[in-house]
Design an enzyme around this catalytic site. Structure first.
Site, PDB file in Angstrom:
ATOM      1  CE  LYS A 236      -3.872   1.987   2.664  1.00 36.16           C
ATOM      2  NZ  LYS A 236      -4.771   1.773   3.824  1.00 36.16           N
TER       3      LYS A 236
ATOM      4  CB  SER B 165      -8.181   3.424   2.803  1.00 34.67           C
ATOM      5  OG  SER B 165      -7.342   2.818   3.781  1.00 34.67           O
TER       6      SER B 165
ATOM      7  CB  SER C 103      -8.497   0.512   5.630  1.00 36.09           C
ATOM      8  OG  SER C 103      -9.239   1.694   5.725  1.00 36.09           O
TER       9      SER C 103
END
Length: 485
Positions: free
Chosen positions: A78, A153, A177
């Protein structure tokens, strides 16, 4: 089966037997990214040169007989993890050209094992969102249906697993997330207990809630990746100095006699019928495996979303104050004076959702409202933590849905932020309680979209939820299904 279809443990066996080299595996993954990522947009930055150098190094290690579980395995990160010499944007214009001078602890631990980092993955800006639509680099798409969001996210981290453009990925989970995108993309996503994995080198959203975790194709991979990154770190004052067990060794214990709790507040009207059916089937399966299923109560669940959006935004407004255009990040041009340079840099650099949350948090912390909002939210958070501790006096693990619905269409909830916030209602309480949760593939909707099952454990009870998840996975085939890309 293609190399890019393999799990960590399958690829590890092939690397160990020298049936395939890390360079071959890395090239196959980079070719796969080139072939399909233009449709998915899971990657913000791809790093082929560095990846191939790391793969050559991994092959040298393997030839010398030094092979760890992740040696030579292509992984994605990420874009919230700082990576030495690799652009790290956090999905924001304000960090569009930021290249960090160091690696975060989780990244360093992967490199120590000889993992190959193929790129940085798309996400909601500063991890603020549940759909990956707030990214400055455009929305990531769900590989199961390109008109749908992958969740957020950590949307890119989940989509890359579903699209088979990374063998495994790391994400972060502040209010769901990791688990929510894992559910929407049909992969396994684990949010460890707060303090289990170091946050050093993770760009902060809400420091008392953020936690690093793995997204993988199956539960064994999740156990392997968690084992690689977990552990005490003196660079993170919130990391906890408790031993890291061999999570893989305990997977096969089974659930016979395990007490599994069903929180009545999570099985509510308004749950999508496909989600409800998947939960009912999962409960029946656990019963058939000898688990002791019982109802429990988490009475303060109804206050969780409001509590979260006060605490998380308050922490974000403080954490994001550092982005002012002075030392790093976007700096506005043609500003008249320092004050205007600050305000213009932030106005140009932050997107609308980040601005909304900074404003919410600043309001909650302002002198006239601090007691009414922030202090009260912290008190309710303590009550929510106590609810979980009380429940775990009666049961070993909790079973709940991950999200009220399967993945939703891109742009469907953009006009109604509250609807978007409510989509995290089943994941947020776990973060507020600071405990651990995992999402496991548990079926599909009538439209062919994945549905995840959430298992929640006691603080530092990752072994129990991994064991329960593995038992479920062994009896089902959901994790073996592939997105049609």
């Amino acid at each position: 089966m293609e190399i890019f279809d393999l799990t960590i443990h399958e690829l590890h066996e092939k690397l160990k037997a020298k049936e395939v080299s890390s360079v071959e595996a890395t090239r196959a993954m980079l070719d796969r990214i080139e072939a399909v990522d233009s449709q998915v947009n899971a990657y913000i930055t791809v790093t082929p040169e560095q990846a191939l150098v790391q793969a050559q190094d991994a092959d040298r290690r393997i030839a010398a007989g030094e092979i760890a579980p992740l040696t030579g395995v292509p992984v994605g990160l990420k874009d919230i993890f700082v990576t030495k010499g690799i652009r790290t944007t956090c999905g924001s214009r304000i960090l569009e050209n930021f290249v960090p001078p160091y690696d975060g602890t989780a990244v360093a631990k992967l490199k120590e094992q000889g993992a190959v980092i193929v790129g940085k993955l798309n996400q909601d800006e500063f991890a603020m969102g549940s759909s990956n639509e707030s990214s400055y680099f455009g929305p990531c798409r769900n590989p199961w249906d390109l008109s749908c969001t992958p969740g957020g996210s950590s949307g890119g981290s989940a989509a890359a697993i579903a699209a088979r453009t990374a063998t495994a990925t790391l994400g972060t989970d502040t209010g769901g997330s990791i688990r929510q995108p894992a559910s929407h993309c049909g992969c396994v996503g684990l949010k460890p207990t707060y303090g289990r994995v170091s946050r050093y080198g993770v760009i902060a959203y809400a420091s008392s809630l953020d936690q690093v975790g793995p997204l993988t194709r199956d539960v064994t991979d999740s156990a392997l990746l968690l084992g690689a990154v977990a552990g005490y770190d003196p660079m993170d004052s919130t990391s906890v100095n408790t031993p890291v067990p061999d999570y893989v060794a305990g997977l096969g214990k089974g659930v016979k006699g395990m007490k599994i709790g069903l929180p009545k507040q999570y099985f509510i009207e308004g749950l999508d019928p496909d989600v409800k059916r998947a939960m009912d089937e999962a409960i029946a399966l656990y019963k058939s495996l000898g688990a002791d299923i019982r109802e429990v109560s988490l009475p303060n669940t109804e206050y969780a979303v409001a509590t979260y959006y006060i605490i998380a935004t308050a922490e974000a407004s403080a954490n994001l104050a550092r982005y002012d255009g002075v030392r790093f990040g976007h700096r506005a041009e043609n500003a008249r004076g320092l004050a205007q340079m600050y305000s213009k840099s932030r106005a140009e650099g932050f997107g609308p959702e980040v601005k909304r949350r900074i404003m919410l948090g600043t309001y909650a912390l302002s002198s006239g409202y601090y007691d009414a909002y922030y202090v009260k939210a912290q008190k309710v958070r303590t009550l929510i933590q106590q609810d979980f501790l009380n429940a775990f006096k009666e049961v070993d693990v909790l079973l709940t849905p991950i999200a009220p619905t399967p993945a939703f269409k891109i742009a469907e909830k953009l006009e109604d932020p509250l609807q978007m916030y409510l989509s995290d209602i089943f994941t947020i309480p776990v973060n507020l309680a600071g405990t651990c949760g995992i999402s496991v593939p548990a079926g599909f909707s009538a439209a062919g979209l994945p549905i995840g099952l959430q298992l929640v454990g006691k603080p530092f009870g990752e072994q129990e939820i991994l064991t329960a998840a593995y038992s479920f996975e062994r009896e089902t085939q959901w994790h073996l299904k592939k997105a049609p890309l």
